[in-house]
Design an enzyme around this catalytic site. Structure first.
Site, PDB file in Angstrom:
ATOM      1  NE  ARG A  54       8.776   7.327 -39.621  1.00  0.00           N
ATOM      2  CZ  ARG A  54       8.973   7.009 -40.905  1.00  0.00           C
ATOM      3  NH1 ARG A  54       9.623   7.834 -41.711  1.00  0.00           N
ATOM      4  NH2 ARG A  54       8.507   5.876 -41.388  1.00  0.00           N
ATOM      5  CE1 TYR A 159       9.813  -8.125 -37.734  1.00  0.00           C
ATOM      6  CE2 TYR A 159      11.182  -9.763 -38.822  1.00  0.00           C
ATOM      7  CZ  TYR A 159      10.114  -8.891 -38.846  1.00  0.00           C
ATOM      8  OH  TYR A 159       9.355  -8.778 -39.993  1.00  0.00           O
ATOM      9  CB  ILE A 189       8.157  -7.155 -48.931  1.00  0.00           C
ATOM     10  CG1 ILE A 189       7.340  -8.158 -48.096  1.00  0.00           C
ATOM     11  CG2 ILE A 189       7.261  -6.442 -49.960  1.00  0.00           C
ATOM     12  CD1 ILE A 189       6.733  -9.319 -48.856  1.00  0.00           C
TER      13      ILE A 189
END
Ligand code: AKB
Length: 332
Positions: A54, A159, A189
């Site tokens: 990106r 995942y 996190i």
């Protein structure tokens, strides 16, 4: 880099040869920019390259080297490693747990095929390779309270499956080809200036933003869902410490790391000590709840603490204070 075109062509300054040259993939996710900042302070701005597919925001672009890199494009990745004489690779590209369930084919490509590219390039070029793993690499048949480093790992998300695969492949390449593979299983996190994308633990970031912006928070997990969590500064420091740990201190190549464990209710109560007007409601997301119910409640990271001295700085009160100060100051 000081290279001249005369006879001294091969001479590089001492500090340059001394420092690793780092490439971070998936650099625009929750952790990359923070890690780059920490590593650049240690090794110099030009020795740490952030990469992603990106376009970076301008403050990221202007803060140090940024490069386009698609981990699914083997030649593109190899060219970057060769041209920049990369010695450490931090592989942050991945689809997280909830978004992975919504797009299994893409998660399989990025998290598994992408990892194969990274492993081959790292082994071929003698890189030190860091691939994060996660509490999501455990599943409903793992011991959940606490979860040790070595136990049954049968996750039920793409995942989790991809992260167990990464742990095993990295360790296999280490034993078979001598690859310097290193991995930490991160808890959820929590960070103030970067957003997680599509995880199960995202609520623990969103609550701070919503508490400050609207005074209301709708939580997508049940109030008593206990998960291991960590403040981003601890996570990034653990990563750098593990990357720098002398090989002979590592009795394993994949370690659990942890700081605290809390439920949405306990987090909300801690936030309400500072913002008593915060209203919390619960609207359960069944996909995320099922995932969270299969994950560790408490994480045993004693091997990391004993082997290479891991120690967290932030417990729940410090985390809440730091997040509110940070986001509050930003919104003023
Ligand atoms: C997620 O929730 O998917 C991640 C993780 C714990 O790995 N934050």
């Amino acid at each position: 880099r000081q290279v001249t075109s005369d006879a001294s062509f091969h001479s590089v300054s001492f500090s340059e040869t001394d420092h690793p040259k780092v490439l971070i993939t998936g650099g625009l996710g929750q952790l990359g920019v923070g890690l780059a900042k920490m590593l650049r302070k240690r090794f110099g701005n030009n020795n740490v390259i952030l990469s992603d597919i990106r376009k970076p925001p301008s403050h990221v672009f202007h803060s140090g080297p940024f490069i386009y890199s698609d981990i699914l494009d083997y030649k593109n990745l190899r060219e970057i490693v060769v041209n920049n004489r990369i010695t450490w690779l931090v592989h942050y590209s991945a689809l997280l747990s909830a978004v992975g369930e919504a797009n299994v084919a893409l998660a399989r490509d990025v998290n598994i095929t992408g990892l194969h590219n990274v492993l081959d390039i790292a082994a071929e070029h003698g890189l030190r390779l860091f691939v994060p793993s996660t509490i999501g690499a455990f599943g409903p048949t793992s011991p959940r309270n606490p979860t040790p480093d070595l136990c049954v790992q049968r996750p039920r998300t793409i995942y989790g499956v991809s992260k167990v695969h990464a742990e095993l492949m990295g360790e296999y390449y280490h034993h078979r080809y001598g690859l310097d593979f290193r991995s930490l299983r991160y808890p959820g996190i929590i960070s103030a200036d970067s957003q997680p994308g599509g995880g199960t633990t995202d609520y623990a970031v969103a609550i701070f933003h919503d508490a400050i912006k609207t005074g209301k928070f709708e939580c997508n997990l049940k109030p008593d869902t206990r998960l291991p969590m960590m403040y981003i500064d601890d996570c990034l420091r653990a990563t750098v410490e593990m990357m720098e740990a002398p090989t002979d201190t590592l009795s394993m190549r994949t370690y659990n790391i942890n700081a605290m464990s809390f439920t949405p209710e306990e987090l909300a109560q801690e936030v309400q000590k500072q913002l008593p007007e915060l209203e919390v409601t619960y609207e359960i997301d069944q996909v995320r709840q099922a995932i969270a119910d299969s994950w560790p409640m408490n994480f045993d990271d004693s091997n990391a603490r004993n082997d290479w001295g891991w120690k967290h700085d932030y417990d729940l009160p410090e985390l809440v204070q730091t997040m509110l100060n940070y986001i509050g100051a930003d919104s003023r």
